[in-house]
Design an enzyme around this catalytic site. Structure first.
Site, PDB file in Angstrom:
ATOM      1  NE  ARG A 507      75.222 -48.241  12.218  1.00 13.48           N
ATOM      2  CZ  ARG A 507      73.923 -48.135  11.927  1.00 13.48           C
ATOM      3  NH1 ARG A 507      73.069 -48.984  12.409  1.00 13.48           N
ATOM      4  NH2 ARG A 507      73.475 -47.179  11.141  1.00 13.48           N
ATOM      5  CE  LYS A 578      79.270 -33.885  -5.110  1.00 12.07           C
ATOM      6  NZ  LYS A 578      78.004 -34.248  -4.583  1.00 12.07           N
ATOM      7  CD  GLU A 605      71.728 -36.546 -14.881  1.00  9.19           C
ATOM      8  OE1 GLU A 605      72.413 -35.583 -14.507  1.00  9.19           O
ATOM      9  OE2 GLU A 605      71.479 -36.789 -16.069  1.00  9.19           O
ATOM     10  CB  ALA A 610      70.127 -33.312  -6.691  1.00  6.68           C
ATOM     11  CG  LEU A 612      68.195 -30.083 -11.510  1.00  5.17           C
ATOM     12  CD1 LEU A 612      68.982 -28.770 -11.505  1.00  5.17           C
ATOM     13  CD2 LEU A 612      66.750 -29.821 -11.927  1.00  5.17           C
ATOM     14  N   GLY A 663      69.917 -30.987   5.774  1.00  8.46           N
ATOM     15  CA  GLY A 663      70.494 -31.988   4.874  1.00  8.46           C
ATOM     16  C   GLY A 663      71.031 -31.413   3.569  1.00  8.46           C
ATOM     17  CD  GLU A 666      78.832 -33.973   0.165  1.00  5.27           C
ATOM     18  OE1 GLU A 666      79.166 -35.066   0.628  1.00  5.27           O
ATOM     19  OE2 GLU A 666      78.207 -33.856  -0.908  1.00  5.27           O
ATOM     20  CG  ASP A 677      79.866 -30.756  -3.331  1.00  2.00           C
ATOM     21  OD1 ASP A 677      80.100 -31.978  -3.417  1.00  2.00           O
ATOM     22  OD2 ASP A 677      78.769 -30.238  -3.604  1.00  2.00           O
ATOM     23  CE  LYS A 681      77.366 -30.928  -6.646  1.00  2.00           C
ATOM     24  NZ  LYS A 681      76.485 -30.075  -5.849  1.00  2.00           N
ATOM     25  N   GLY A 796      68.873 -32.012  -1.817  1.00  2.00           N
ATOM     26  CA  GLY A 796      67.756 -32.540  -1.034  1.00  2.00           C
ATOM     27  C   GLY A 796      67.610 -34.031  -1.284  1.00  2.00           C
TER      28      GLY A 796
END
Ligand code: ADP
Ligand code: ASP
Ligand code: MG
Length: 814
Positions: A507, A578, A605, A610, A612, A663, A666, A677, A681, A796
């Site tokens: 917004r 991604k 990365e 996430a 890692l 969370g 997606e 997803d 990856k 997370g």
């Protein structure tokens, strides 16, 4: 005896004039002093403006005149509140003369250089009178002497040349017999041998002071101004600039010639041979050390002493095969410019003699072009050379230092720092003495270039990162908070000055050139301007800050489409989104290519695992010469969470809802549950392993029910999870019967990739994967049997934010 010069700001108000008087009173206790003053700050510009308006028949010249009048009378009233009639009468009389002169200009519609000099002289004549009278009214031993009676010049109006023979004698004669302790002289003003009023050029009060200092061979010359010395670069453009303690005459001259306005360029000349040191001091902060200009600094170790710049430059390029080997060519070129009184600031010539490039003031460009084209009319007609090319909107940036010649790699550093920040260098000149390396760049890049170079040569220990974040949802918000919390640590320990300059959600957006105050970023953002992707990009581009980084913390396709634009501006891209890396292969490749070409890293990365270090590890393996044979991985934190919590006592729908609430999925859970997803990856890992592949090439065996696969909306999808509970319970029952755990596995083997739900037997490394953890096993030539395993929390907000953070810091360590 000392000569002190006070500039416009120093005498710009009654308060500042009081400071000046205190300084002079202090000095005069031990010795007599000569004080050269400028016009009250801004008055010279106002006089010229009034003159221009009058010349253009604009009656508003009177308004400008009235502000000039008011300013002076106010200063008199404030400085000499009582018994000031005589002083005011004198000032009013001069102002009447000024008014008549402006009326005259208005009437005849003309402002010649000669009249212009007469006009601007009022500034210094008034200020010197007022200051001297104020001192006298306070009982100080002070007198004013009109420098027009001392400094004698030729008749080149607006920038006259001094006749030193007469001038020196005048000054020496006058000061032989003075009784006062303090002599006030107006700077800048002079007279020609014919008695016409002339001036020494804009900023010329410094020069007056140097002329007097040299004529009397005083012990030192002090230039008092509004900054605490000659700075490493213009402090108005680079906040981190700092005063140079000591600098040689040559260096000071180079810096001032190339735009360091704090010293008028010709000032050094008269005092140089006599080795009179010049001190630059701050009237507003008299205790500050300031800068000493002398020969003492010649052997200083520091190779680069300062960086300066001159704006409004035009570049003239003369090219053509007809120039090669023909003697006298340059002579004709320079003679032409000299006849037109055009000053050449910078010259470069290609070694083939095929082209010659000149930097001049932009205002002279058209006259220069016409004159040169006329000189070489024949050669142009015979196509031996091309008509001259003029480019403007340019600026010169110069690195200055006596000692640069003894250091290798300075120009290398200069060019790589500019190149990394997408500053295009149009021309380069390096003096034979190597005291100066100059580059011509676009005016719009000057602020960035000066900051980059200052960082490179004067603050090499800290690197500023300018971050633009789009998306401040769950992950974005954590990222901002982490940056807020770690800023001091980064500065103290990693020498990284990380600032968030732009921030946007779907917004609103906000920007702050000097960095957003992170204490109240939420409030500021809610009061921000309306967000747009174009607007965000435009602003990041226009701010043109060094080490700019665009951070995409959305999952949005439109945002991903902007990466190429950012990279083309040398703005690095860090993304947890991604979509770009899993889009069409050509697009992925193009982004990699742009990143290389524009020297702007593209880091993602967090696309896999996430926080890692999956991609970084893979990149390091490849970069060190290893080759990936196969990859096996559980890459979906959300699916792992779902299958770890789903059993015959829970409901599939409830578990998915819980994953969404925490969370782990997606916003659209189908992206996770359909396997898309995970497919994205493994695609990214395959590509990073060097394989050309697209999403369609990945075999995706879905575990969803028929109706789940077909559902149109998120709500419909959730309904199918309730309706098809039996289908999901069957999957669980089968695994349980086989003593297996359900895991959603991604594989890449032999150039092929697949994703599917699998029953994992006891003892397999995937079997005990808990919560939302991810695991990746790389089988490579160096790890053929025992794979390189990376395992840990793979979803997370906090871990994803710290993965983004790590990517941003990586740019700081470049
Ligand atoms: P004065 O009116 O006292 O003569 P000037 O405005 O002519 O003062 O010169 C001082 C100004 O020069 C500073 O306020 C600063 O903006 C500008 N400047 C440009 N480059 C430099 C530099 N390298 N060091 C200090 N000041 C600089
Ligand atoms: N008043 C003149 C100017 O503004 C000279 C000076 O201040 O040095 O250019
Ligand atoms: Mg000045």
């Amino acid at each position: 005896m000392k000569v002190l010069k006070f500039g416009g700001t120093s005498v710009g108000s009654s308060k500042n004039i009081n400071n000046v008087i205190n300084i002079l009173e202090d000095y005069s206790k031990n010795d007599s002093v000569i004080c050269v003053v400028s016009a009250v700050g801004g008055i010279t510009d106002k006089l010229l403006l009034a003159g221009k308006k009058a010349q253009n028949k604009d009656a508003a010249f009177l308004e400008v005149f009235n502000t000039i009048k008011e300013l002076h009378l106010n200063i008199v009233n404030e400085l000499i509140p009582n018994n000031n009639t005589l002083v005011k009468d004198f000032v009013n009389k001069r102002l009447e003369e000024l008014n008549s002169l402006l009326d005259g200009i208005f009437l005849i519609n003309e402002l010649s250089p000669k009249t212009s000099d007469k006009l601007v002289s009022f500034g210094e004549l008034l200020s010197s009178f007022i200051i001297a009278e104020t001192m006298k009214s306070r009982g100080l031993s002070a007198e004013r002497k009109n420098s027009q009676e001392l400094v004698i010049t030729n008749s080149v109006f607006t920038k006259a040349e001094v006749n030193y023979k007469i001038t020196n004698k005048n000054i020496q004669d006058y000061f032989k017999s003075v009784n006062q302790k303090i002599t006030i002289l107006p700077g800048f003003v002079s007279k020609s041998e014919n008695g016409e009023q002339t001036t020494l050029g804009r900023g010329g009060s410094d020069f007056t002071a140097a002329i007097v200092a040299a004529a009397l061979k005083v012990s030192q010359l002090e230039i008092w101004t509004d900054v605490s010395g000659m700075f490493t670069t213009n402090p108005k453009i680079v906040k981190q600039a700092y005063p140079i303690e000591e600098i040689s005459y040559q260096e000071a001259m180079e810096l001032s010639h190339f735009g360091a306005k704090v010293l008028y360029p010709p000032t050094v000349q008269p005092v140089l041979d006599l080795e009179i040191p010049i001190f630059i001091k701050n009237t507003l902060e008299p205790k500050a050390a300031g800068t000493k200009i002398s020969n003492d600094a010649i052997n200083s170790k520091k190779p680069v002493k300062g960086i300066s710049n001159i704006g409004n430059i035009a570049l003239l390029t003369l090219e053509g095969s007809g120039m090669v080997g023909i003697p006298g060519f340059s002579k004709r070129l320079f003679e032409t410019l000299s006849q037109e009184k055009i000053n050449v600031i910078l010259i470069t010539q290609a070694s083939s003699e095929h082209s010659i490039c000149l930097g001049i003031e932009a205002k002279d460009a058209q006259i220069a072009k016409a004159a040169i084209d006329a000189t070489f009319e024949n050669e142009i007609a015979l196509h031996k050379i091309d008509p001259i090319i003029v480019e403007d909107g340019l600026s010169i940036v110069a690195l200055v230092g006596d000692n640069m010649k003894n250091h290798q790699g300075i120009s290398g550093k200069l060019f790589s720092a500019l190149g990394k920040n997408n500053v295009n260098v149009r021309a380069i000149a390096q003096g034979a003495s190597e005291k100066n390396i100059s580059v011509v760049i676009a005016e719009k890049d000057v602020k960035k270039a000066l900051n980059v170079l200052h960082e490179q040569f004067f603050e090499s220990k800290t690197k500023q990162l300018n971050v633009f974040i789009t998306g401040v949802g769950n992950v974005g918000e954590r990222l901002v908070e982490q940056i807020k919390q770690q800023r001091k640590y980064l500065k103290d320990n990693l020498k990284i000055n990380m600032r968030i300059v732009g921030l946007s959600n779907s917004r609103k957006m906000i920007f702050k050139d000097a960095g957003i105050d992170l204490k109240s970023w939420k409030e500021q953002l809610s009061d921000g301007e309306e967000a747009s992707l174009q607007g965000f990009f435009d602003k990041a581009k226009a701010l043109n800050l060094r080490n700019s980084i665009f951070v995409d913390v959305t999952a949005n396709k439109e945002v991903a489409q902007w990466y190429a634009q950012y990279l083309r501006e040398s703005i690095s891209v860090v993304a947890c989104n991604k979509i770009a890396c899993s889009s069409d292969y050509e697009n992925y490749k193009e982004l990699k290519r742009l990143s290389l070409k524009y020297n702007a890293p593209f880091l993602f990365e967090t696309n896999v695992g996430a926080g890692l270090p999956v991609i970084d590890t893979l990149n390091n393996l490849i970069a060190s010469g290893d080759k990936v044979n196969s990859i096996q991985a559980v890459l979906s934190g959300s699916l792992n969470f779902v299958f770890n919590n789903f059993n015959d006592t829970t409901k599939f729908y409830d578990v998915v809802k819980q994953a969404a609430a925490q969370g782990y999925t997606e916003p659209d859970p189908r992206i996770d549950l359909s396997g898309v997803d995970v497919a994205r990856k493994i695609l990214i890992l395959a590509r990073e392993s060097g394989v050309e592949m697209n999403l369609e090439d990945i075999e995706n065996t879905s575990f969803l029910s028929e109706s789940g696969l077909k559902s149109d909306t998120v709500d419909d999808f959730y309904q199918t999870l309730i309706d098809d509970e039996a289908h999901y319970q069957d999957l669980y029952a089968s695994a349980k019967a086989n003593d297996c755990q359900l895991k959603y596995v991604a594989k890449f083997d032999n150039g092929k990739a697949s994703v599917s739900l699998q029953e994992i037997p006891v003892g397999h490394p995937f079997y005990n994967l808990e919560g939302s953890d991810n695991i990746v096993m790389f089988y490579t030539e160096r790890y053929p049997k025992q794979p390189m395993i990376i395992k840990g929390a793979g979803a997370g907000a906090d871990v994803t934010a710290s993965g983004l953070f790590a990517d941003i810091i990586r740019l700081g360590n470049d």
